[in-house]
Scaffold this motif. Sequence first.
Motif, PDB file in Angstrom:
ATOM      1  N   ASN A 149      -3.073  96.504  50.454  1.00 34.77           N
ATOM      2  CA  ASN A 149      -1.687  96.603  50.023  1.00 34.77           C
ATOM      3  C   ASN A 149      -1.166  95.197  49.764  1.00 34.77           C
ATOM      4  O   ASN A 149      -1.919  94.224  49.800  1.00 34.77           O
ATOM      5  N   SER A 150       0.121  95.083  49.504  1.00 35.88           N
ATOM      6  CA  SER A 150       0.659  93.787  49.104  1.00 35.88           C
ATOM      7  C   SER A 150       0.597  92.754  50.218  1.00 35.88           C
ATOM      8  O   SER A 150       0.737  91.564  49.972  1.00 35.88           O
ATOM      9  N   ALA A 151       0.388  93.216  51.454  1.00 30.64           N
ATOM     10  CA  ALA A 151       0.319  92.268  52.565  1.00 30.64           C
ATOM     11  C   ALA A 151      -1.062  91.646  52.716  1.00 30.64           C
ATOM     12  O   ALA A 151      -1.199  90.595  53.329  1.00 30.64           O
ATOM     13  N   ASN A 201       6.057  90.123  53.334  1.00 34.02           N
ATOM     14  CA  ASN A 201       4.687  90.047  53.831  1.00 34.02           C
ATOM     15  C   ASN A 201       3.668  89.624  52.774  1.00 34.02           C
ATOM     16  O   ASN A 201       2.472  89.627  53.042  1.00 34.02           O
ATOM     17  N   ASP A 202       4.115  89.299  51.589  1.00 28.04           N
ATOM     18  CA  ASP A 202       3.177  88.875  50.554  1.00 28.04           C
ATOM     19  C   ASP A 202       2.399  87.640  50.995  1.00 28.04           C
ATOM     20  O   ASP A 202       2.978  86.698  51.557  1.00 28.04           O
ATOM     21  N   ASN A 212      -3.236  92.447  43.404  1.00 24.98           N
ATOM     22  CA  ASN A 212      -3.246  93.818  43.907  1.00 24.98           C
ATOM     23  C   ASN A 212      -4.214  94.716  43.154  1.00 24.98           C
ATOM     24  O   ASN A 212      -4.507  95.821  43.605  1.00 24.98           O
ATOM     25  N   GLU A 239       6.308  99.886  49.689  1.00 20.66           N
ATOM     26  CA  GLU A 239       5.313 100.279  50.684  1.00 20.66           C
ATOM     27  C   GLU A 239       5.894 100.294  52.092  1.00 20.66           C
ATOM     28  O   GLU A 239       5.158 100.387  53.066  1.00 20.66           O
ATOM     29  N   ASN A 260       6.743  95.131  53.476  1.00 20.06           N
ATOM     30  CA  ASN A 260       5.760  95.196  52.399  1.00 20.06           C
ATOM     31  C   ASN A 260       6.379  95.611  51.067  1.00 20.06           C
ATOM     32  O   ASN A 260       5.666  95.718  50.069  1.00 20.06           O
ATOM     33  N   SER A 261       7.674  95.866  51.044  1.00 17.86           N
ATOM     34  CA  SER A 261       8.347  96.304  49.821  1.00 17.86           C
ATOM     35  C   SER A 261       9.097  95.144  49.178  1.00 17.86           C
ATOM     36  O   SER A 261       9.665  94.286  49.870  1.00 17.86           O
TER      37      SER A 261
END
Length: 668
Positions: free
Chosen positions: A226-228, A269-270, A301, A446, A450-451
């Motif tokens: 995921n994006s994290a 969290n990126d 991603n 997410e 995470n969004s």
Amino acid sequence: MKKEIALLVAAGCIGAGAATVNYDLLGRKGSKMNSPMVYRNIDYSKMKKQEQQNIGSSLDANVLAKKASGLVNGAYSAEGRFFNRGWTGANDCYTNYSNTNYRCFYNFTAHSYSYPTLSSDRGSLFYAYGPYGDIGYIERSNEYFKYIPVPDDYINPNFYTENSFSRANNQGYSFSYNNSFNFNNPVQTSPYGDGSQIQYKNFKDVRDGSSYSDRQYISVWYGAQNSANYGNAAYTSQPYTWAVEWKNDWTNVGIYVPLNAMPVKMAQNDQIKYVVVSPASYWQVPSNEIDASKTFKILKNSSKKSDIYVGSAEYPSYPSNIQKDNIYMGLRVRKPMAGGFMPSGLYYSDEARTLDNYIYTNRTVEIVAAGEGSGSNRNFANIAHAVNAITVGAVDPTSGNATAYTPNVRPRYCTSGIGNCNSSSSYNIGTTKPEISNYTHFYFNEGGYNSDKGRKYTASWGTVSTYDPYYDGTSISAAYTAGMVSDLLATNAFYRRHPEVVKATLLTSASVTGVPTYATLLPPRSYTDVNHAYPYKHESRFWVGDINKVKTHEDSYGRKEIRFKVKTSDFESNNFVAAISWLSSGDDIANLAKIPQDFDLRAYANNSGNLNDLETFLDSSLSSFDAFEKVSFSTSANYIVFVITLYSDDVNSENRGQVVLGFDMMSR
């Protein structure tokens, strides 16, 4: 009907007034696509002599100095083939006597004038008498192509980690979240002036969903990405290859992305890591910052084994700035420094010429955004005209259709030279663009940190600008495609340094749903799973160098042909699609106002495997203007015989007689 007779019939039907216009027998102007009977304004009685003059002797001193081949160590041509599931019982595989079910993935051959065969090493799954698998292929390829430094020779790249949400404060802006934003109604009016309403979708749903890009098909390799943790998720196995034949140091693929700003976080969290390549001079205004950050987030991603190199220069300084990865790819989505739409035009440009020359010389895979049209201006971005690049259009995942803003005006080549034409000037038709389209219209929701969040920039002079975290445009679909392709290169070494093969493979992979998917582009490859029924299998090939070395036949007019056979029993289906693609120098295209070479592709079926048995015709693609051809067909015969014909090779081309040609066939 023979071609000569067909020409007489066509001439009688069309009449004297058509002497300066070419039609095929279906009445299509200036085309020879998908018909074995073609009208061209050509004197075929002189064709053999003319073709011999155009192609010329490969021993000519001028030809030997040409840059097309890119070969070293005395090689004047090379050819290779690759089957992503491995040929069974093939005569050219190394044999492992302890296991009769061996598989061979690679075949690489180089030729010289003094020695017909310099090297003919195969890469099989099992080690026997020489180099094997991916390692063997890479080492042999490095020996005869322009040397690709082994990553072990470099120190680890100096990754820059970005922890901020904005760097625009350096340009007089302060940043804060737009807390009033939410994803409850992700429908927005198109920002490209086409009046459409865009329904945005959560990126993960499109990327992983079986109705879209179908990455769940090979999710074990990607892990819970995921994006994290994009690009860093743990995985339990390597589904593409047997462990003993792969060297982990070669898995990451470097992608160079010229940008106007440095990427920053879109969500808390990126994880933002990239290599900053000199020169690095950025204009970190909000629009540039958001464009760069969205490009980076989509790219990471959509891939697992890519390292991103960011610079402000259009092209990297190679290889001094490359410390671990090789730059096998480029992604070109940059907009003007002031933001807004990408510049566009009708004609082949200096930007396209430079990129074509760069690809032709360095053999990098370059993914280019088509640009965004507005109103009546549906022309492509200037750099998107590059013939050797893979130009990507945009598809809306909700409707499955091309977006209203994707350019659709066919490129042109000005006969008076670059910069000397307007809309009423004389021109030649250019190659079809875009070759590939992919999904766009995303958001990242997410949960929690995470969004993505809405963004607000307040200028020191009082202006407030807000930006919703929606991802759209061909820049996003191009970044998405680049992520997929980077994993193709990371897991299958055959495609590196072969943009002509990558384009052909994307063309076949997009034939099922209209866009390339993870399932069609990256089917698993491993010895332990060789008998699993994966429907999408690829056989890919390339031919590079002197046409007289790689050609196998000549037709009755003296045109050079490459014939080869494919065994259908190695595939899971009787339904096939095949494509070829070839490279040209930008200088040739600009000076000749056309693509200097024209190849045709035909497919036949037989049960004997005899290359001269062409009785059962399957399909043909005979475009006069494109730099690629594609056919599709079904057959239950034992073999497919492909015939690739060099229909014409311009006498004034600086690289006549030299080819850089790629092929891919996929079962579906």
